[in-house]
Design an enzyme around this catalytic site. Structure first.
Site, short mmCIF file in Angstrom:
data_model
loop_
_atom_site.label_atom_id
_atom_site.label_comp_id
_atom_site.label_asym_id
_atom_site.label_seq_id
_atom_site.Cartn_x
_atom_site.Cartn_y
_atom_site.Cartn_z
N ASP A 189 0.03 -1.31 11.94
CA ASP A 189 0.67 -2.15 12.95
C ASP A 189 1.58 -1.27 13.82
O ASP A 189 2.68 -0.97 13.43
CB ASP A 189 1.47 -3.28 12.31
CG ASP A 189 2.27 -2.86 11.06
OD1 ASP A 189 2.01 -1.78 10.49
OD2 ASP A 189 3.15 -3.63 10.66
N GLU A 237 9.11 9.05 8.01
CA GLU A 237 7.99 8.12 7.84
C GLU A 237 6.69 8.64 8.42
O GLU A 237 5.61 8.46 7.86
CB GLU A 237 8.36 6.79 8.50
CG GLU A 237 7.29 5.73 8.40
CD GLU A 237 7.64 4.50 9.22
OE1 GLU A 237 7.10 3.43 8.90
OE2 GLU A 237 8.44 4.61 10.18
N TRP A 247 0.81 -1.22 0.00
CA TRP A 247 0.00 0.00 0.00
C TRP A 247 0.84 1.26 0.00
O TRP A 247 0.42 2.30 -0.53
CB TRP A 247 -1.05 -0.03 1.10
CG TRP A 247 -0.66 0.28 2.51
CD1 TRP A 247 0.35 -0.27 3.23
CD2 TRP A 247 -1.32 1.21 3.39
NE1 TRP A 247 0.36 0.25 4.50
CE2 TRP A 247 -0.66 1.17 4.63
CE3 TRP A 247 -2.42 2.06 3.25
CZ2 TRP A 247 -1.05 1.93 5.73
CZ3 TRP A 247 -2.80 2.83 4.34
CH2 TRP A 247 -2.12 2.76 5.55
#
Length: 535
Positions: free
Chosen positions: A316, A500, A164
């Site tokens: 996650d 990130e 993704w």
């Protein structure tokens, strides 16, 4: 020896059967879905466990990505022979028998005076990986699954393609005019579907138990923006295969047996999907963390499966999946009907309908339009909470909606299945509770997990902005865009890096999760460049 041969067979296979340069077809002879390659935990057993549990490397992913210098059976035989010696040094043994993964993008910073756009443009080359060369005679191959075309990785510890992530990276490639690279990546995903029957989490053997949020139909649609809508027909076989993967077992479901893998029967003719993983073992890339967590529960295998399913979700981890507020050990991902997953599958069904129509198959086209409508109705029935005026995941085991507010609620707006009134209600909640100085926070609770407050993530900002624009909620969409872009640019100016994730509340360095914040960074680059390129 068998596994080494399998690796070489796979490498030779795509080298002698290249994908069409125009993206017109994929390999003719797929690898059977049950012919999966063993992960490093399966190959190296007790050695792998010892290296991970004794923390030979600070990051569990390091050893999972190592390349053996010799045949696995040779390494294991040597390990069993010498591991009982008093002078045995496990780390020395590993360094003698394995090559450590290379991280080419680590430490990369911008050139003096570079704008963020220039930095990201330079990073495309840094983050691009070439096709895997043919192995030399006797050369051992690690867990990386070779791909037939060049591809862009996220960066930092992530030296492989991620499913993704790649869609949001492609948004930036589109803004950069890199159509060839977009097509390369779509072809790579089509190859993975053809080879394994689905798109794995990433191109590593240890990811072959799970996928990630199904954005392949969006990737094909993105490619069609530059190559025309007829491109949908070229990838129709793989779009169909992906759908079949998510719906596997649907025809066998009954009221007495309502669940199989990723599909759930909620009522007569009502089917929705969940995240899942076929394995019930610790994740090799987070082995030590999973094993330590499992010491707190009665059934480690069930925990491992929920953790793996959480990894398939891409979130996650997050309180979205917890039974008890802030406790990861109470994770029960596979009990949920996620609103994001099912919204994405509406788009897949609609894309299939259009592709079949263009091909002249009206029967199949009508079938998938009907399936899309049924799924839309089911999402509205099970995931919309009229009292709270917000979308939530649905716990089909407990038969009640989740109470965790999360940005997954923007997906129905992104795929245009919300009503105007629902879009206004979601927008109000986003502005009242989620909008912070640096953008949208992922959830409203702090758990120490990376997919909770105070962290903000590029893909969710983009989905929210586009979703709000779909319903003409332009002032809020622009406000989110401005805050997110400014935060990205502020951090870039201070550090010379794109990272990130971001702490959007205090605008300090983002924390949480199983590893430090990574720089690179694929989807941050893609979303920022796309937003900056808007007129």
């Amino acid at each position: 020896m068998k596994q080494s041969i399998q690796y070489i067979v796979l490498l030779v296979f795509f080298l002698v059967n290249p994908l069409s340069n125009q993206g017109q077809q994929v390999l003719e002879k797929p690898r059977s879905a049950n012919q999966t390659l063993a992960g490093p935990d399966e190959q190296f057993g007790a050695l792998f466990e010892a290296v991970q549990l004794k923390a030979v490397f600070p990051d569990s992913k390091t050893f999972a990505d190592c390349i053996p210098k010799f045949l696995p059976e040779t390494i294991l035989a040597n390990y069993e022979t010498i591991r009982q010696r008093r002078d045995f040094n496990l780390k020395e043994f590993v360094l003698q028998n394995f090559l450590l993964p290379i991280k080419p993008s680590s430490g990369y910073t911008s050139k003096a005076g570079q704008s963020a756009q220039e930095h990201i443009t330079d990073l495309w080359q840094v983050l691009t990986r070439p096709t895997t060369p043919h192995p030399k005679p006797g050369e051992q191959v690690g867990p990386l699954i070779p791909l037939p075309k060049p591809y862009v990785v996220p960066g930092g510890r992530f030296g492989e393609i991620y499913y993704w992530d790649s869609y949001f990276t492609m948004l930036g490639l589109r803004a950069s005019g890199q159509t060839v690279q977009i097509r390369n990546m779509v072809d790579n995903f089509a190859y993975l579907i053809k080879t394994f029957g689905f798109i794995p989490n990433g191109n590593r053997t240890y990811f072959l138990g799970r996928s990630q949020p199904p954005f392949f139909s969006f990737m094909v649609n993105l490619l069609s923006e530059v190559q025309g809508r007829r491109v949908l027909i070229n990838y129709l076989p793989q779009l169909q295969q992906e759908y079949d993967f998510w719906m596997d077992g649907k025809d066998q479901l009954t009221a007495q047996h309502p669940v199989h893998r990723r599909v759930v029967r909620l009522a007569e003719d009502v089917y929705l999907n969940r995240y899942f993983d076929d394995k019930q073992t610790p994740r090799p890339e987070s082995y030590r963390e999973d094993v330590q967590l499992a010491k707190r529960v009665k059934d480690p295998k069930v925990l491992y499966q929920h953790l793996r399913a959480g990894a398939e979700s891409g979130w996650d981890f997050s309180s979205r999946w917890f039974r008890v507020g802030k406790s990861l050990q109470t994770i029960h991902t596979t009990d949920f009907i996620p609103v994001d997953l099912n919204s994405l599958l509406v788009n897949l069904e609609q894309t299939l309908a259009e592709a079949y129509r263009m091909k002249g198959n009206e029967t199949q086209s009508k079938k998938y339009l009907q399936l899309a409508q049924q799924r839309r109705d089911a999402i509205q029935s099970y995931c919309w909470n009229a009292k709270s005026q917000f979308y939530f995941d649905y716990d089909f085991v407990a038969r009640k909606p989740s109470t965790v507010y999360s940005l997954a609620a923007v997906y129905p707006l992104f795929v245009k299945i919300a009503t105007s009134a629902q879009s206004m209600a979601v927008a109000r909640k986003l502005e009242q509770s989620f909008l912070k100085p640096g953008g949208l926070t992922t959830t409203l609770v702090r758990t120490g997990e990376q997919w909770d407050a105070p962290n903000g993530w590029a893909p969710l900002q983009w989905l929210a902005i586009r979703g709000l624009r779909n319903y003409r909620q332009l002032p809020l969409a622009n406000k989110i865009k401005t805050k997110w872009v400014n935060e990205n640019l502020r951090v870039y100016k201070a550090s010379g890096k794109m990272v990130e994730k971001y702490d959007v509340i205090s605008t300090a360095a983002a924390k949480g999760g199983e590893y430090p914040n990574q720089d690179g960074f694929g989807w941050t680059n893609g979303v920022l460049l796309r937003l900056l390129s808007e007129k």
